[in-house]
Design a protein around this motif. Structure first.
Motif, PDB file in Angstrom:
ATOM      1  N   ARG A   1       0.825  -1.186   0.000  1.00 35.44           N
ATOM      2  CA  ARG A   1       0.000   0.000   0.000  1.00 35.44           C
ATOM      3  C   ARG A   1       0.870   1.251   0.000  1.00 35.44           C
ATOM      4  N   ALA A   2       0.320   2.354  -0.509  1.00 33.93           N
ATOM      5  CA  ALA A   2       1.085   3.592  -0.588  1.00 33.93           C
ATOM      6  C   ALA A   2       1.372   4.174   0.791  1.00 33.93           C
ATOM      7  N   GLU A   3       0.509   3.870   1.792  1.00 29.31           N
ATOM      8  CA  GLU A   3       0.672   4.528   3.084  1.00 29.31           C
ATOM      9  C   GLU A   3       1.609   3.776   4.019  1.00 29.31           C
ATOM     10  N   ALA A   4       2.204   2.690   3.603  1.00 27.87           N
ATOM     11  CA  ALA A   4       3.042   1.914   4.518  1.00 27.87           C
ATOM     12  C   ALA A   4       4.248   1.350   3.792  1.00 27.87           C
ATOM     13  N   THR A   5       5.382   1.313   4.493  1.00 23.63           N
ATOM     14  CA  THR A   5       6.580   0.703   3.926  1.00 23.63           C
ATOM     15  C   THR A   5       6.388  -0.798   3.812  1.00 23.63           C
ATOM     16  N   TYR A   6       5.801  -1.405   4.833  1.00 19.96           N
ATOM     17  CA  TYR A   6       5.500  -2.836   4.831  1.00 19.96           C
ATOM     18  C   TYR A   6       4.015  -3.028   4.541  1.00 19.96           C
ATOM     19  N   ARG A   7       3.651  -4.226   4.289  1.00 20.43           N
ATOM     20  CA  ARG A   7       2.234  -4.512   4.169  1.00 20.43           C
ATOM     21  C   ARG A   7       1.542  -4.118   5.476  1.00 20.43           C
ATOM     22  N   ALA A   8       0.283  -3.678   5.350  1.00 28.74           N
ATOM     23  CA  ALA A   8      -0.434  -3.177   6.525  1.00 28.74           C
ATOM     24  C   ALA A   8      -0.478  -4.196   7.650  1.00 28.74           C
ATOM     25  N   TRP A   9      -0.750  -5.462   7.306  1.00 30.28           N
ATOM     26  CA  TRP A   9      -0.837  -6.470   8.365  1.00 30.28           C
ATOM     27  C   TRP A   9       0.533  -6.766   8.973  1.00 30.28           C
ATOM     28  N   GLU A  10       1.586  -6.618   8.212  1.00 33.38           N
ATOM     29  CA  GLU A  10       2.931  -6.797   8.767  1.00 33.38           C
ATOM     30  C   GLU A  10       3.222  -5.732   9.818  1.00 33.38           C
ATOM     31  N   ILE A  11       2.773  -4.511   9.552  1.00 28.34           N
ATOM     32  CA  ILE A  11       2.961  -3.440  10.531  1.00 28.34           C
ATOM     33  C   ILE A  11       2.196  -3.753  11.807  1.00 28.34           C
ATOM     34  N   VAL A  12       0.953  -4.191  11.663  1.00 28.13           N
ATOM     35  CA  VAL A  12       0.143  -4.534  12.824  1.00 28.13           C
ATOM     36  C   VAL A  12       0.819  -5.629  13.646  1.00 28.13           C
ATOM     37  N   GLN A  13       1.310  -6.674  12.972  1.00 25.24           N
ATOM     38  CA  GLN A  13       1.948  -7.776  13.695  1.00 25.24           C
ATOM     39  C   GLN A  13       3.234  -7.329  14.374  1.00 25.24           C
ATOM     40  N   ASN A  14       3.968  -6.413  13.753  1.00 26.16           N
ATOM     41  CA  ASN A  14       5.187  -5.897  14.388  1.00 26.16           C
ATOM     42  C   ASN A  14       4.855  -5.086  15.633  1.00 26.16           C
ATOM     43  N   GLU A  15       3.754  -4.346  15.597  1.00 25.75           N
ATOM     44  CA  GLU A  15       3.374  -3.498  16.730  1.00 25.75           C
ATOM     45  C   GLU A  15       2.678  -4.284  17.833  1.00 25.75           C
ATOM     46  N   PHE A  16       2.016  -5.377  17.470  1.00 27.94           N
ATOM     47  CA  PHE A  16       1.283  -6.205  18.443  1.00 27.94           C
ATOM     48  C   PHE A  16       1.689  -7.663  18.243  1.00 27.94           C
ATOM     49  N   PRO A  17       2.908  -8.026  18.591  1.00 25.51           N
ATOM     50  CA  PRO A  17       3.431  -9.359  18.265  1.00 25.51           C
ATOM     51  C   PRO A  17       2.703 -10.515  18.946  1.00 25.51           C
ATOM     52  N   LYS A  18       2.058 -10.264  20.094  1.00 23.59           N
ATOM     53  CA  LYS A  18       1.371 -11.339  20.816  1.00 23.59           C
ATOM     54  C   LYS A  18      -0.107 -11.455  20.443  1.00 23.59           C
TER      55      LYS A  18
END
Length: 458
Positions: A363-380
């Motif tokens: 996506r244009a608004e994220a360096t990584y895929r949106a779900w990858e960002i979510v998983q990085n921020e909330f790993p558990k």
């Protein structure tokens, strides 16, 4: 005939009766020389024998003598894959082996010893059907067929030999040929043309009562009338036409609070710059299934209810900003939960993300895929996403939660969830079907729709 010709039983163990019997007798007589009737229409409820009975009539027709040595018959459907799945194995079992000269599996064709040929053909490529003078056809899932297919392809092919057609399928207001189907059905029931006939009945006349009652809990009233009643319905342009935006109506509930015993779902829709994430909890309530007010024996079901407690709405934001805001919101929800369970901690493991499957795209608004960002921020936290359902299916699922045929409202939101409330009142079917996501609307309701898809089908 064959072992496939078992005795048909309707609801309550009855043998074939009523409109079903009239339909089968009329369909079985289409191929006789004296028949004035040529075209039969059967817009009936789902799982109500309309296809089975037409298939049996076709299996009888292929052996009947004609003035010419090479009669041609076919079962037709919207696509080759669909009609093959629905009809090919069935018809091979209905047509007796001692009638068959040769079966061509790759061509979905059976040549019979009496000179006739039977074919199974998908209408996604109309040229498959063209070129032969057809004696009779059975068309299933007619509403799903291409618009214009009758006038341009099917009807001309029935001209040379005064061919006949059995046309059936449950109506579907979202499908391309539904308007033509309704037009032909109305012409048939008018009684002005003796070559046309129509037979219609509801699913409840064939299916057990408990099955029909299960449908009631899974469908909103309009959709139920179409699927169970075989009705040609009209939907308002408003996508979520049953929404009641007041405490009295039952969809709003300002008393909703976090339940520490339930996980928190984050229903996400990714659409820069209009991000809306809904924070929800799903209750499972055991209910006794009823029919006309009578409790059915041994019919205890889990009735899901979605509570939308809060929402995050940021403009000109990216997924990272949404994650940061979500962490603050979860802290405030933890404080709220401690009012009922002192010392309660909102563990990240109790958080479940769900939402737009396309978040896996770049996506244009994220360096990584949106779900990858979510998983990085909330790993558990857990991630439960499914391939997005079709837009019509998502609309139907949400409407079923807003208000089902039994009068139950199972989607409740806090009055402070303003974006979701605006969506429910303002979003049109056309906006969703054309994927018009240029403004603020559609994002909150889309996210909740993705959540309902997951809890219903995950």
């Amino acid at each position: 005939m064959t072992r496939r010709w078992t005795t048909i039983k309707e609801a309550n163990g009855r043998e074939l009766s009523g409109e079903r019997r009239k339909y089968f007798l009329a369909a079985s007589a289409l191929n006789t020389p004296e028949s004035i009737l040529r075209f039969i229409f059967a817009p009936c409820g789902r799982r109500s024998l309309k296809t089975e009975l037409a298939s049996r009539a076709m299996a009888l027709a292929v052996a009947q003598p004609k003035p010419w040595r090479d009669p041609f018959y076919a079962c037709l459907g919207p696509t080759r894959q669909q009609v093959k799945r629905l009809q090919w194995e069935k018809m091979k079992q209905l047509i007796p082996d001692h009638w068959k000269l040769k079966t061509y599996e790759s061509d979905l064709c059976i040549r019979l010893k009496m000179g006739s040929e039977f074919h199974v053909i998908g209408l996604d490529k109309a040229q498959r059907f063209e070129g032969s003078p057809w004696d009779g056809v059975h068309i299933t899932e007619y509403a799903d067929c291409k618009e214009g297919i009758w006038d341009l392809n099917i009807r001309p092919a029935l001209t040379d030999r005064r061919g006949w057609a059995i046309i059936e399928g449950t109506p579907d207001f979202d499908k391309p040929n539904n308007f033509k189907y309704e037009e032909q059905y109305l012409a048939a029931i008018s009684g002005n043309d003796p070559s046309l006939a129509a037979f219609a009945w509801r699913s409840r006349e064939v299916l057990p009562a408990e099955e029909v009652e299960a449908w009631r809990t899974q469908m909103d009233p309009l959709y139920f009338e179409q699927e169970e009643g075989g009705g040609f319905i009209r939907t308002p342009d408003a996508a979520y036409y049953s929404w009641g935006d007041s405490e009295e109506s039952g969809n709003l509930d300002s008393a909703l609070t976090v339940n520490p015993r339930l996980p928190i779902y984050i229903a996400c829709d990714f659409n820069f710059p209009h991000h809306v994430w809904s924070l929800c909890q799903v209750e499972n309530r055991k209910q006794e299934r009823q029919s006309n007010g009578i409790i059915l024996p041994n019919q205890i079901v889990n009735e899901r209810r979605v509570n939308v407690l809060r929402e995050l709405y940021l403009r000109n934001a990216d997924v990272n900003a949404m994650c940061k805001a979500l962490k603050e919101t979860l802290k405030s929800m933890e404080t709220e939960g401690r009012k009922s369970v002192p010392g309660w901690t909102l563990d990240e493991k109790s958080v479940i993300f769900t939402g737009d499957f396309s978040g896996n795209q770049r996506r244009a608004e994220a360096t990584y895929r949106a779900w990858e960002i979510v998983q990085n921020e909330f790993p558990k936290a857990s991630l439960e996403i499914k391939v997005n359902p079709s837009v019509p299916d998502r609309i139907r699922d949400v409407n079923n939660y807003i208000l089902n045929t039994n009068g139950k409202r199972r989607l409740h939101c806090h009055s402070e969830c303003r974006e979701l409330r605006k969506d429910m009142k303002q979003v049109s079917r056309n906006q969703l079907l054309t994927q018009d996501k240029s403004g603020d609307r559609t994002h909150a309701s889309d996210g909740v729709g993705y959540l309902i898809n997951v809890i219903e089908h995950f």
